[in-house]
Structure formats: structure tokens, C-alpha cells
Design an enzyme around this catalytic site. Structure first.
Site: not given
Ligand code: MSP
Length: 472
Positions: A19, A22, A127, A130, A144, A147, A296, A299
Site C-alpha cells: 500500500h 510501504h 498480539c 503485531c 492492542c 489493532h 487512518k 482495510k
Molecule cells: N515486517 C516488519 C518490519 C521488519 S523490518 C526488519 C513490518 N512490516 S510492515 O509491513 O508492517 O511495514 C511497516 C512499515 O510500513 C512502516 O515502518 C512504514 O515504513 C510503512 N508504513 C505502513 N503504514 C504507514 C503509513 N500509514 N504511513 C507511513 N508509513 C507507513 O513492520
């Protein structure tokens, strides 16, 4: 001389659909990677997918698939998204890669040998979404904080990483406070230092209940905690990719992520590295979270924006530009398609696009032969901002140059100079504008690589073609 630079994004949970959140982190990392490559540095830009753990096993089961089948199907979606966004990563790591798994075992064995692992009984509130334990204090009304679900009471005998001891032995707080490990932005650094001061807890690094994971070395009944497996990717990557030479155990110059996972990157990971005798990362930068239309991204609300659909509508470079342009990188902010569309029209189509068109039309009409000069107008200012991760500000500097060029045209009135046959002034004026356009293209390159190339191409051939056509 070429400097070596190791830049990472988090590895993303493979069961999420890629999304905009990421994409935000990954685009920022790509801009930096392109910028430093352009400067002549040797850059290793790593990203990938996080594929173990209970959450993923559960999602696979729901789909009636084996975890391996499930992750094999999903991981390419991330690659596809990054291709669409023109992300020039050097390596894409998957935690189910046997080579990664092997290096994770090596790392855990090093931790054991160094005396930073202990087996203990543990009971806590877990959780699954998480993949972590929470203390009562961290929960919001017993649920949590991320979540809103009730955590499970879980009782296990686990292996622990002696975080408290490592942090003291290697003076983690001192290293963060004197910027040996630079935690950015400054406000986050203070937050992290505050957390260390309040007191750290040792980290449980194995799970008895989780089957989908790397077996803990020397204990068939436990798997390695998914977060530990994931963090070690930054280490294993430097050892497993054959195309990389001379990067073994190279510390990361920059770990990029959002604030939600800063704790793991600024406290747990550096402590693990220091405990095995490796250098800590040089910089850990946490950007903010964005909301979509003030809400926020979720989904359930149904406001998750698919980056691929956006690139198909607006173009890859526009998405890259619009995301970084909207608000300062370290802060929280809001994104919406409406905002992206506005940037498109105001700054790109009516801004840079229009300037390029009108300039080329005049150059052709008045028979000017522009000279390509190397002089940089914006260079240092933009470079400084990019290197400080001030992407919004860097883009604003570039955008302002279109205003400067347009003002030059309005004030210089080339159409009147032509009528009055003042060819010297006319040539000088249009050359100045031409130079600004070259500079704009040059500075846009890390942000909008294709657009930059198209602008330069048009400036070279003097054939105007709309850069940003109207979108209905
Ligand atoms: N798999 C772990 C990370 C392990 S790193 C050794 C994880 N993955 S995640 O898919 O949940 O991705 C988290 C990352 O996605 C956040 O740190 C950020 O980089 C990005 N983001 C997810 N949602 C976001 C927003 N709404 N806004 C900005 N960045 C966001 O955690």
C-alpha cells in the site's frame, strides 16, 4: 573515490497488500539511493519481504494454503509494485530464502557465544497481529494499541536476548546521545533516550507456539521470533548476495522506516549488533505516518490506496513526487487522491510542464540556438536538503525555479524583444530560461527519473511534447 553507502527499508509483511505506506518509505529510500549513486557513491539499497510468523501462518491457513505456497505467491506483488514505482533496489531479500535462514542461525549462535542469550519462563499478553508482547501499560483499555483487539495471555519458556545487559555493556544511550548511532529526527532521538532511561526489558527471541519460522539453534521445539529473524536481514543481506563484493558485515548507513517500528531499529537491533561485536548502524531515521483523507489507512475503513492504480492514472513519477511533496518527511501528514491531483495540475502540468512547452515554442519560433552550459543554479541547496531527508523542501526549491523562470519571461517579454528585433537580448533571455530548465531536470532526477530524462531529451531536440497531459 567512491563512498560505500548501505540504505535499507523495512522488509514488509508479505501478507499485506503493498500500500501507499510501504510505497512512501520505499520511494524515499530510492530517492536517496539515486541521489548518492549520481554523486558517485557505491550504493547498496536493500528491501524485501518478511515471511515468517504466526500472523502469516494464520493468513495462509485461512486461504487453504501452506505457508510456503502462500508467501511464494505474495512476495512478487511487492516486486511488481516497486517495479511500477521505478524503485532501483539492489537486492530484494525474502526471509524464507534458505541462505538468509542460514545467516540468521549464525547470528543467533554468535549471540549465544557472546553470552547474550538465556532461557527463561515467560508469561505475557501477546498480539498476534503485531507479533509482539505488550505490558498492561502499553494496552489501550486492555486492547492492542494498533489493532484494537484483545491480546492473548501466553505462557512459554523462551530464549531471551539480554537487551538490558547489552545496552549497558556497550553504552547504547551514550552512543545515541553523541550521534554515533544517529537517531533522527531529533524529537525521536529524545523519545528513544527517554525509553532507555525508564528501563529496558530483555526481549524474548523464540516462540514455542509458532511453527512457521526458523528453528531455534539447538532447540527443535522453538522457532526464532519473527522480528529477530527480520532484523537480521540487514546483516544476512551483506553476506548472501553474490553480486555484492566487499560489503560483508558492512553496517547500515541508513535504516529508513516509519515511527511505529523505530524501537526495534534504534534499540533492539543496534544492541544485537554490538553484542556480537559488529558495528551499529550509523543512522536510523523514522518518518511519520500518514492518514488518508484525515483517516487512518485501514482495510476496514476501505481507504487503502493501491499505489499501482495511482501510477496507472497519474504516472509513476507523479506518485513519487506527490507523496514526498505533501508534508515534511519526519512528520505525520495527510494524503488523498484529491491532493495528488492538485499537485499534478498546479505544480506539474501548469508548472514545469507549461514552462517547458512555452520555452521550447519560443526558442523554435525565434530561431534561438541554446547553449548547454554546465553551471548549476540549484545544486548545493537541493543536495543539502536531500541529504538531510528534507524531500518536501527540496522539491519546493525545484518548484520555485519554475516561478523564477516564468517571472523572467513575463518581465523580459521575449515577444516584444522579437518584434523590436533585439536578438541579443532575446537570445540571452531564452538561454537563461533554458539553463533553468536544464537545472530543474537535473535536480529532479532522483525524484522523477523518467520525467527528468524526458525534459532533457526535449531540451536537446527542441521538440515540445506535453509532459503532464490533462487527466479526466
Ligand atoms: N515486517 C516488519 C518490519 C521488519 S523490518 C526488519 C513490518 N512490516 S510492515 O509491513 O508492517 O511495514 C511497516 C512499515 O510500513 C512502516 O515502518 C512504514 O515504513 C510503512 N508504513 C505502513 N503504514 C504507514 C503509513 N500509514 N504511513 C507511513 N508509513 C507507513 O513492520
Amino acid at each position: 573515490m567512491s563512498e560505500k553507502l548501505y540504505i535499507t527499508t523495512p522488509i514488509y509483511y508479505v501478507n499485506d497488500i503493498p500500500h501507499l505506506g510501504h510505497a512512501y518509505t520505499t520511494i524515499a529510500a530510492d530517492v536517496l539511493a539515486r541521489h548518492y549513486k549520481k554523486k558517485g557513491s557505491e550504493v547498496f539499497f536493500l528491501t524485501g519481504t518478511d515471511e515468517h510468523g504466526a500472523k502469516i501462518a494464520k493468513a495462509a491457513e485461512k486461504m487453504g494454503k501452506s505457508p510456503k505456497e502462500f508467501v511464494d505467491e505474495l512476495s512478487p506483488k511487492f516486486k511488481k509494485t516497486w517495479d511500477k514505482l521505478n524503485i532501483g533496489y539492489n537486492q530484494f531479500l525474502r526471509t524464507t530464502d534458505p541462505k538468509h535462514e542460514e545467516k540468521v542461525l549464525d547470528f543467533i549462535n554468535r549471540l549465544k557465544k557472546a553470552g547474550y542469550i538465556e532461557k527463561r519462563k515467560y508469561e505475557g499478553l501477546y498480539c498476534v497481529d503485531c507479533e509482539c508482547y505488550y505490558t498492561e501499560n502499553q494496552l489501550v483499555a486492555g486492547k492492542c494499541p494498533d489493532h484494537g483487539t484483545l491480546p492473548n495471555k501466553q505462557k512459554e519458556e523462551n530464549y531471551f536476548f539480554l537487551l538490558k545487559k547489552a545496552a549497558v555493556d556497550f553504552d547504547l544511550a551514550g552512543k545515541i546521545s553523541n550521534d554515533e548511532i544517529r537517531v533522527m529526527p531529533e524529537s525521536r532521538k529524545n523519545e528513544i533516550l527517554g525509553k532507555i532511561k525508564v528501563g529496558l526489558e530483555d526481549v524474548s527471541i523464540s516462540r514455542e507456539a509458532v511453527k512457521w519460522g526458523i528453528k531455534f539453534p539447538g532447540d527443535e521445539n522453538q522457532t526464532i521470533y519473527v522480528w529477530v529473524d527480520a532484523l537480521i536481514n540487514y546483516y544476512s543481506a551483506t553476506k548472501i548476495f553474490p553480486s555484492l563484493d566487499g560489503w560483508e558485515e558492512h553496517p547500515a548507513d541508513l535504516h529508513l522506516m516509519a515511527k511505529d517500528i523505530l524501537w526495534f531499529h534504534a534499540i533492539v537491533w543496534p544492541s544485537m549488533l554490538l553484542a556480537v561485536g559488529l558495528p551499529a548502524p550509523k543512522e536510523v531515521f523514522a518518518h511519520g505516518f500518514f492518514t488518508i483523507d484525515g483517516k487512518k489507512m485501514s482495510k476496514t475503513i476501505g481507504n487503502v490506496i493501491d499505489p499501482i492504480a495511482l501510477t496507472e492514472k497519474y504516472g509513476t513519477d507523479v506518485v513519487r513526487y506527490a507523496l514526498l511533496r505533501e508534508f515534511p518527511f519526519g512528520e505525520d501528514g495527510d494524503i488523498s487522491e484529491e491532493k495528488i491531483a492538485k499537485r499534478y495540475t498546479n505544480e506539474l502540468a501548469n508548472g514545469i510542464g507549461n514552462l517547458l512547452q512555452r520555452t521550447l515554442v519560443m526558442i523554435n519560433k525565434y530561431g534561438i540556438k541554446p547553449v548547454r552550459s554546465q553551471s548549476k543554479i540549484l545544486g548545493d541547496t537541493v543536495i543539502k536538503k536531500i541529504e538531510a531527508l528534507e524531500f518536501m523542501e527540496a522539491l519546493d526549491c525545484i518548484r520555485q525555479m519554475t516561478d523564477v523562470a516564468n517571472e523572467k519571461i513575463e518581465e523580459g517579454r521575449p515577444w516584444e524583444l522579437a518584434k523590436e528585433k533585439k536578438q541579443v537580448e532575446l537570445t540571452r533571455l531564452l538561454n537563461e530560461v533554458y539553463k533553468i530548465l536544464v537545472d530543474i531536470a537535473d535536480n529532479l532526477e532522483p525524484f522523477m527519473p523518467e520525467t527528468s530524462e524526458r525534459i532533457l531529451d526535449q531540451l536537446e531536440t527542441l521538440k515540445p511534447e506535453p509532459l503532464f497531459p490533462r487527466i479526466d
